[in-house]
Enzyme design. Structure first.
Site, PDB file in Angstrom:
ATOM      1  N   HIS A   1       8.046  32.839  69.276  1.00 42.71           N
ATOM      2  CA  HIS A   1       6.826  33.632  69.248  1.00 42.71           C
ATOM      3  C   HIS A   1       7.391  34.936  69.861  1.00 42.71           C
ATOM      4  O   HIS A   1       8.454  34.963  70.562  1.00 42.71           O
ATOM      5  CB  HIS A   1       5.838  33.275  70.112  1.00 42.71           C
ATOM      6  CG  HIS A   1       5.097  32.022  69.663  1.00 42.71           C
ATOM      7  ND1 HIS A   1       3.900  31.714  70.236  1.00 42.71           N
ATOM      8  CD2 HIS A   1       5.361  31.251  68.629  1.00 42.71           C
ATOM      9  CE1 HIS A   1       3.242  30.467  69.562  1.00 42.71           C
ATOM     10  NE2 HIS A   1       4.343  30.292  68.680  1.00 42.71           N
TER      11      HIS A   1
ATOM     12  N   CYS B   1       3.116  31.729  75.735  1.00 47.56           N
ATOM     13  CA  CYS B   1       3.671  32.859  76.036  1.00 47.56           C
ATOM     14  C   CYS B   1       3.014  33.290  77.335  1.00 47.56           C
ATOM     15  O   CYS B   1       3.804  34.075  77.912  1.00 47.56           O
ATOM     16  CB  CYS B   1       3.159  34.010  74.857  1.00 47.56           C
ATOM     17  SG  CYS B   1       4.033  33.428  73.158  1.00 47.56           S
TER      18      CYS B   1
ATOM     19  N   GLU C   1       6.711  37.302  71.896  1.00 47.64           N
ATOM     20  CA  GLU C   1       6.640  37.496  73.306  1.00 47.64           C
ATOM     21  C   GLU C   1       7.732  36.924  74.011  1.00 47.64           C
ATOM     22  O   GLU C   1       8.394  37.216  74.841  1.00 47.64           O
ATOM     23  CB  GLU C   1       5.243  37.085  74.070  1.00 47.64           C
ATOM     24  CG  GLU C   1       4.174  37.673  73.491  1.00 47.64           C
ATOM     25  CD  GLU C   1       3.360  37.083  72.415  1.00 47.64           C
ATOM     26  OE1 GLU C   1       3.999  36.369  71.779  1.00 47.64           O
ATOM     27  OE2 GLU C   1       2.149  36.859  72.361  1.00 47.64           O
TER      28      GLU C   1
ATOM     29  N   CYS D   1      -0.519  33.250  73.247  1.00 53.06           N
ATOM     30  CA  CYS D   1      -1.025  31.854  73.201  1.00 53.06           C
ATOM     31  C   CYS D   1      -0.631  31.450  74.859  1.00 53.06           C
ATOM     32  O   CYS D   1       0.023  31.954  75.383  1.00 53.06           O
ATOM     33  CB  CYS D   1      -0.384  31.215  72.362  1.00 53.06           C
ATOM     34  SG  CYS D   1       1.458  31.073  72.491  1.00 53.06           S
TER      35      CYS D   1
HETATM   36 ZN   LIG Z   1       2.860  32.591  71.813  1.00 55.09          ZN
END
Ligand SMILES: [Zn+2]
Length: 161
Positions: free
Chosen positions: A56, A89, A58, A86
């Site tokens: 992801h 993250c 991040e 999410c």
């Molecule tokens: Zn994430």
């Protein structure tokens, strides 16, 4: 929420990274980690491009920053991300000791685009339905569950974190 001018610039940077990433085989997510002295480290979503479920934006930005700074502790750094982090993250930001997170789009915007992680948020709620992915505490006398911690405890050269 008020974001000072630089903050808006960094959020715009994250959004632009996210948009460009769509045209570069990535998901529509971008993030930047900004250090207290103004260094900027970028990350974009590479889940499908790298076959890495944890890539992801991040997480990628945090990995890039930590590697470049040669420090697993990003205290004082701010994370700007194109979309609400999410649970993974968020947790990664907590482990990295990120001081503050700003996000632009929220989880509902993401859901409308087909990225619905509401079920993951719910998974962590108390008394949630864990049928999605059962996680079972396994305890057996044959399993020396404290062995790694004992080894850690006796290691003089360990780096606490
Ligand atoms: Zn994430």
């Amino acid at each position: 929420m008020s974001v000072h001018t630089n903050g808006q610039d960094y959020l715009s940077m994250a959004i632009n990274l996210a948009t460009e990433n769509v045209h570069n085989a990535g998901g529509p997510f971008g993030a930047v980690v900004v250090t207290p002295d103004g260094q900027v480290f970028e990350g974009v979503n590479r889940v499908t491009a790298s076959n890495d479920p944890s890539a992801h934006a991040e997480v990628v930005a945090i990995r890039t920053a930590a590697a470049a700074l040669e420090n697993f502790d990003l205290s004082g750094c701010v994370l700007y991300t194109s979309c609400e982090p999410c649970p993974m993250c968020l947790a990664t930001s907590l482990w990295a000791r990120i001081s503050k997170v700003y996000y632009a789009a929220d989880r509902h915007d993401a859901a409308k685009a087909g990225f619905d992680d509401a079920v993951f948020y719910e998974y962590f709620e108390e008394n949630s339905n864990r049928a999605l992915m059962p996680v079972q505490h396994f305890r057996d006398e044959a399993v020396e569950h404290l062995k790694p911690f004992e080894a850690w405890d006796h290691m003089d050269t360990r780096i606490d974190y």
